[in-house]
Design an enzyme around this catalytic site. Structure first.
Site, short mmCIF file in Angstrom:
data_model
loop_
_atom_site.label_atom_id
_atom_site.label_comp_id
_atom_site.label_asym_id
_atom_site.label_seq_id
_atom_site.Cartn_x
_atom_site.Cartn_y
_atom_site.Cartn_z
N LYS A 75 35.51 14.54 57.30
CA LYS A 75 36.14 14.35 56.00
C LYS A 75 36.22 15.71 55.30
CE LYS A 75 35.14 13.64 51.81
NZ LYS A 75 36.24 14.39 51.17
N GLY A 83 28.05 21.11 50.90
CA GLY A 83 28.60 20.94 49.56
C GLY A 83 27.52 21.14 48.52
N THR A 104 24.41 20.57 45.83
CA THR A 104 23.07 19.99 45.95
C THR A 104 23.04 18.57 45.38
OG1 THR A 104 22.05 22.16 45.96
CG2 THR A 104 20.65 20.34 45.24
N GLY A 133 24.52 16.34 48.01
CA GLY A 133 23.60 16.33 49.16
C GLY A 133 22.39 15.44 48.91
N GLU A 171 23.81 21.53 54.10
CA GLU A 171 23.97 22.93 53.68
C GLU A 171 24.44 22.88 52.24
OE1 GLU A 171 23.10 25.40 55.41
OE2 GLU A 171 23.13 24.70 57.48
N CYS A 202 28.72 29.91 48.91
CA CYS A 202 27.35 29.41 48.71
C CYS A 202 26.34 30.54 48.84
CB CYS A 202 27.06 28.32 49.73
SG CYS A 202 27.41 28.83 51.40
N GLU A 213 24.02 27.53 39.73
CA GLU A 213 25.10 28.01 40.59
C GLU A 213 26.43 27.89 39.85
OE1 GLU A 213 26.38 25.63 44.00
OE2 GLU A 213 26.33 27.46 45.20
P1 NAD Z 1 30.91 18.69 46.55
O1 NAD Z 1 29.51 18.31 46.86
O2 NAD Z 1 31.52 18.18 45.32
O3 NAD Z 1 31.89 18.24 47.72
C1 NAD Z 1 31.67 18.61 49.07
C2 NAD Z 1 32.27 17.53 49.96
O4 NAD Z 1 31.57 16.31 49.73
C3 NAD Z 1 33.75 17.22 49.67
O5 NAD Z 1 34.38 16.89 50.88
C4 NAD Z 1 33.65 16.01 48.77
O6 NAD Z 1 34.81 15.21 48.79
C5 NAD Z 1 32.48 15.28 49.39
N1 NAD Z 1 31.79 14.35 48.49
C6 NAD Z 1 31.68 14.41 47.14
N2 NAD Z 1 30.97 13.32 46.69
C7 NAD Z 1 30.63 12.60 47.78
C8 NAD Z 1 29.91 11.40 47.99
N3 NAD Z 1 29.38 10.69 46.98
N4 NAD Z 1 29.73 10.95 49.25
C9 NAD Z 1 30.23 11.63 50.30
N5 NAD Z 1 30.96 12.77 50.18
C10 NAD Z 1 31.15 13.25 48.93
O7 NAD Z 1 30.95 20.28 46.60
P2 NAD Z 1 32.23 21.22 46.33
O8 NAD Z 1 32.37 21.44 44.89
O9 NAD Z 1 33.39 20.71 47.09
O10 NAD Z 1 31.74 22.53 47.07
C11 NAD Z 1 31.00 23.50 46.43
C12 NAD Z 1 29.53 23.38 46.76
O11 NAD Z 1 29.33 23.49 48.16
C13 NAD Z 1 28.71 24.47 46.14
O12 NAD Z 1 27.53 23.95 45.60
C14 NAD Z 1 28.38 25.36 47.32
O13 NAD Z 1 27.24 26.14 47.17
C15 NAD Z 1 28.28 24.39 48.43
N6 NAD Z 1 28.47 25.04 49.72
C16 NAD Z 1 27.38 25.23 50.52
C17 NAD Z 1 27.52 25.89 51.73
C18 NAD Z 1 26.33 26.11 52.63
O14 NAD Z 1 26.55 26.39 53.80
N7 NAD Z 1 25.12 26.03 52.15
C19 NAD Z 1 28.76 26.35 52.12
C20 NAD Z 1 29.84 26.15 51.28
C21 NAD Z 1 29.68 25.48 50.08
#
Ligand code: NAD
Length: 482
Positions: free
Chosen positions: A176, A229, A231, A234, A251, A285, A385
């Site tokens: 996804k 994505g 925290t 996650g 992650e 990130c 962040e």
């Molecule tokens: P997000 O958590 O909003 O979304 C990430 C993914 O999760 C998207 O595909 C989103 O549609 C999905 N998602 C959202 N809610 C969900 C739910 N309830 N159930 C299942 N899936 C869901 O994060 P974002 O704003 O898209 O990305 C930015 C974040 O990602 C930042 O916090 C960044 O630090 C983190 N990130 C971490 C790494 C790493 O390797 N540690 C790498 C890149 C980004």
């Protein structure tokens, strides 16, 4: 790319519309215009995709030897390189990346598949001396159907970090992508089919987090969830995956420290530090968004950092010379701007940036790199962040304070330290609570080495050979000699 294409979901080896019939607009952040229409996945589509993956797990993919799986991955890498120009443009237009950055990322995606193509045949069990009564050995088996959920900041690259090891180990999966950036993932699925991946082994269902991503996490046939994505998301996923005891790797976010000692090579350090936080418009990130600088060189560091930041070329991703493109969305830019307001209200000193460029860039989601000095450790801009081009620069007086400041964070993903003192390198790199730390460098990711976070930055290690453990079960077999 002329006209507006509609991209469908990829399920069971073919492009299919969403069960609801709904589509949504994907926007080019460089100008705010619609770039493509995409079928919007929901729970019914996720169910169909998971069932296709479960069928493939019991079908032809399970009969591929490790060597045969590796060959599919090698062909996929070759197809990515052959189609690089198209993928670069898709990624640049979808995620607002300067063309050169997008080209690096597409190359890296191919590198990742090549690495795991080789790894497929080198991940195996062991024989264990349990005594004369028999032979004990372990075998590696795939986990089953994996739900892979990725964000929008490095759309294709982060997907490959999961797909490479998951496929090498013989799993099947539903990917996804973030709703904002599904295009390269959908194109990748077509290329994977061309490379010989059996139908259903890889399914791609773009859609919103709640309703699409959540349905994937909660689906009873999914055995493993790998998520990159925020925290907050996650944390929810880990709780939801407890039902059925799904395997989980995460992650998550970061607020990585960049510790600069007074004996650092300041020219090199400033040049690298600027990119370590402003690269990808700060949507990284691993962004070194907290510069923690020894008092003796603090003023010099700040002056040079600001001078360098002001020279960064913010511009249209497809224009020659552009170094930083737009943020992903207007919503993300508003979020970052709120933090800039908060920083000023908290009493930090905004020395440059934080402005919305006008003229030809006014319709895109651009923001100039912002540098805050005089930041206190308790300020929000030093703790949360921001995920945009904003750096907070804090002073320290000695090594103990530098370590304490670095660790005064719920996050623990990445970090750097700059010093020529080898003893200090060893002491500080051990004391800093992050999964990755680079010395006299700002690189965080080497595809051959493990990557992941401590504390609220995640669970598990991606990349390198360690990632194979995330996508395989260990079976222990004892054969009696009597
Ligand atoms: P997000 O958590 O909003 O979304 C990430 C993914 O999760 C998207 O595909 C989103 O549609 C999905 N998602 C959202 N809610 C969900 C739910 N309830 N159930 C299942 N899936 C869901 O994060 P974002 O704003 O898209 O990305 C930015 C974040 O990602 C930042 O916090 C960044 O630090 C983190 N990130 C971490 C790494 C790493 O390797 N540690 C790498 C890149 C980004």
């Amino acid at each position: 790319m002329t006209g507006i294409k509609t991209w469908k979901l990829w399920i069971g080896g073919k492009a299919v519309p969403a069960v609801s019939g709904r589509t949504y607009d994907v926007v080019n952040p460089a100008d705010g215009k619609t770039l493509a229409k995409v079928s919007e996945g929901g729970a019914a589509d996720v169910d169909a995709a998971v069932r296709a993956a479960a069928k493939a797990a019991a079908g032809p993919w399970s009969s591929f030897s490790a060597r045969a799986r590796g060959k599919v991955l090698l062909r996929l890498a070759a197809l990515i390189r052959e189609n690089a120009d198209e993928l670069v443009l898709l990624e640049s237009r979808n995620a607002g990346k300067p063309l050169a950055d997008a080209r690096d990322e597409i190359g890296l995606a191919a590198d990742v598949f090549e690495y795991y193509a080789g790894a497929a045949t080198k991940h195996f069990g062991e024989t264990i001396p349990v005594g004369p009564a028999g032979l004990d050995f372990t075998v590696r088996e795939p986990v089953g159907v994996c739900g892979l959920i990725v964000p929008w900041n490095f759309p294709l690259v982060i997907a490959t970090w999961k797909l490479g090891p998951a496929l090498a180990c013989g799993n099947t999966m539903v990917l996804k992508p973030a709703a904002e950036t599904p295009l390269t993932a959908l194109r990748l699925a077509e290329l994977a089919a061309e490379a010989g991946l059996p139908d259903g082994a890889l399914n791609v269902v773009p859609g919103p987090g709640p309703g699409c991503g959540s349905a994937l996490v909660e689906h009873p046939l999914v055995r493993k969830v790998s998520f990159t994505g925020s925290t907050a998301t996650g944390t929810w996923i880990m709780k939801a995956a407890a039902d059925g005891l799904k395997r989980v790797s995460l992650e998550l976010g970061g607020k990585s420290p960049n510790i600069v000692f007074d004996d650092a090579d300041l020219d090199l350090c400033v040049e690298k530090s600027v990119w370590s936080v402003f690269g990808n418009a700060g949507q990284d990130c691993c962004a070194r968004s907290r510069a923690i600088v020894h008092r003796k060189v603090y003023d010099k560091f700040v002056a040079r950092f600001v001078a360098r930041a002001k020279k960064i070329v913010v511009g249209h991703p497809e224009k020659k010379g552009t170094q930083i493109g737009p943020l992903i969305s207007i919503r993300q830019r508003e979020r970052v701007c709120r933090y800039i307001d908060i920083g000023e209200t908290e009493g930090a000193e905004l020395l440059c940036g934080g402005k919305l460029p006008g003229g030809a860039l006014a319709k895109g989601f651009y923001l100039t790199p912002a540098v805050f000095a005089g930041v206190g450790a308790k300020m929000k801009i030093a703790r949360e962040e921001i995920f945009g081009p904003v750096v907070a620069i804090l002073p320290f007086k000695d090594e103990a304070e530098a370590i304490a400041l670095a660790n005064d964070s719920p996050y623990g993903l990445s970090g750097s330290l700059w010093t020529r003192d080898v003893g200090r390198v060893l002491r500080v790199s051990r004391a800093v609570q992050t999964g990755v730390i680079s010395v006299n460098s700002s690189s965080s990711v080497h595809l051959e080495a493990p990557f992941g976070g401590y504390k609220s930055s995640g669970l598990g290690r991606e990349l390198g050979l360690k990632a194979l453990d995330l996508y395989s079960e260990v079976k222990n077999v004892f054969v009696s000699s009597v």
